[in-house]
Design an enzyme around this catalytic site. Structure first.
Site, mmCIF file in Angstrom:
data_model
loop_
_atom_site.group_PDB
_atom_site.id
_atom_site.type_symbol
_atom_site.label_atom_id
_atom_site.label_comp_id
_atom_site.label_asym_id
_atom_site.label_seq_id
_atom_site.Cartn_x
_atom_site.Cartn_y
_atom_site.Cartn_z
ATOM 1 N N ILE A 38 -3.113 4.905 -3.116
ATOM 2 C CA ILE A 38 -3.981 4.482 -2.065
ATOM 3 C C ILE A 38 -3.356 5.578 -1.083
ATOM 4 C CG2 ILE A 38 -5.574 2.869 -2.985
ATOM 5 C CD1 ILE A 38 -4.940 1.101 -0.669
ATOM 6 N N ASP A 39 -4.783 5.997 -0.538
ATOM 7 C CA ASP A 39 -4.590 7.112 0.789
ATOM 8 C C ASP A 39 -4.373 5.952 1.990
ATOM 9 O OD1 ASP A 39 -4.871 9.353 -0.978
ATOM 10 O OD2 ASP A 39 -7.568 9.407 0.228
ATOM 11 N N LYS A 40 -3.783 6.669 3.288
ATOM 12 C CA LYS A 40 -2.726 5.888 4.520
ATOM 13 C C LYS A 40 -4.235 5.419 4.981
ATOM 14 C CE LYS A 40 -1.241 6.238 9.048
ATOM 15 N NZ LYS A 40 -0.415 7.365 9.454
#
Length: 277
Positions: A132-134
């Site tokens: 998942i994105d930061k």
């Protein structure tokens, strides 16, 4: 010359990738040269088949290599994830917002390795199944052995993955497929219904909570689709959202499906992490 003995977590990996993973201080070009020059033996027999699958207790010898292994570095990460579930095969983690998955100081990978007190003994190291994105918080699944990693990566398209978000989205239910392509200049994905890759998402509401279920796993799929619908996520400045203290997107739940008999106990199991906002 180096001499290696294959461990349980090496079984099934092809010889070429096994050597790249184990000999992490050796350029890939040097490994390729060893194959070309037949400088590799498996169980005493010369081998130049990169696709040979490693078996338990195989003895692998590579001639002409020196300083093949990087020295172990002290892991100074600070663990700030919440553990949702753990057994011998998997860890399910609630990742904090603004923590990168890889390649940054205190990234989630390094936190997991510290938690597990990881020491390199094979070609495998614990790895995430998907990412998942930061700026996205929430559930991430990690495999603790190679067999589990292969199984879950192969079947992850069948898993149900649901995200919770905050935006002005105001429809009870929407099943939408868009085509996404990279906007390299702005480092994001944009909708191009003529040339992009298909990304299908189900959006729905339960009370005042808003959810997105991804049916294809494409980069920034939820963020780009909501921006296209003119309902950008709160705090998602890159995609036109209003400024906020964080981006309000959270990996909320995962349900496993389609796993083989050996892993069938996980099938239909749902794991949930409530957003901390």
């Amino acid at each position: 010359m180096i001499k290696l003995k294959a461990k349980k977590d090496d079984v099934g990996r092809i010889l070429f990738k096994y050597l790249i993973k184990v000999c992490d201080n050796v350029p890939v070009s040097r490994i390729e040269k060893a194959f070309r020059e037949k400088d590799i033996k498996v169980n005493g027999q010369r081998v130049n088949d990169k696709q040979y699958k490693i078996q338990l207790d195989d003895i692998v010898e590579v001639y002409g290599l020196q300083d093949a292994f990087k020295p172990a570095e002290k892991n100074t990460s600070q663990i700030n994830f919440k553990l949702i579930y753990e057994d011998k095969n998997i860890m399910i983690i609630d990742k904090a917002v603004n923590v990168a998955m890889h390649s940054e100081e205190n990234c989630l990978d390094d936190q997991v390795l510290k938690y597990l007190n990881y020491k390199k003994t094979s070609s495998f190291r614990p790895a995430s199944i998907g990412r998942i994105d930061k700026k996205t918080s929430g559930l991430v699944v990690y495999a603790k052995n190679y067999k589990t990693l292969v199984e879950f990566e192969e079947k992850q398209a069948q898993f149900d993955k649901v995200y919770q978000f905050v935006s002005d989205f105001d429809e009870d239910f929407l099943d939408i497929t868009v085509r996404l392509k990279k906007d390299i200049k702005n480092e994001k994905m944009i909708v191009d219904q003529n040339f992009g890759v298909k990304a299908r998402t189900l959006f729905y509401k339960e009370g005042n909570r808003k959810y997105a279920k991804i049916l294809t796993g494409k980069k920034h799929q939820i963020r780009a689709t909501l921006a296209y619908l003119r309902y950008p996520i709160l705090g998602d400045i890159k995609y036109g959202g209003k400024w906020a203290k964080r981006m309000y997107l959270h990996s909320y739940s995962v349900t496993f499906h389609g796993l083989s008999e050996e892993f069938s106990d996980y099938n239909d199991q749902i794991f949930i992490a409530q957003p901390r906002w």
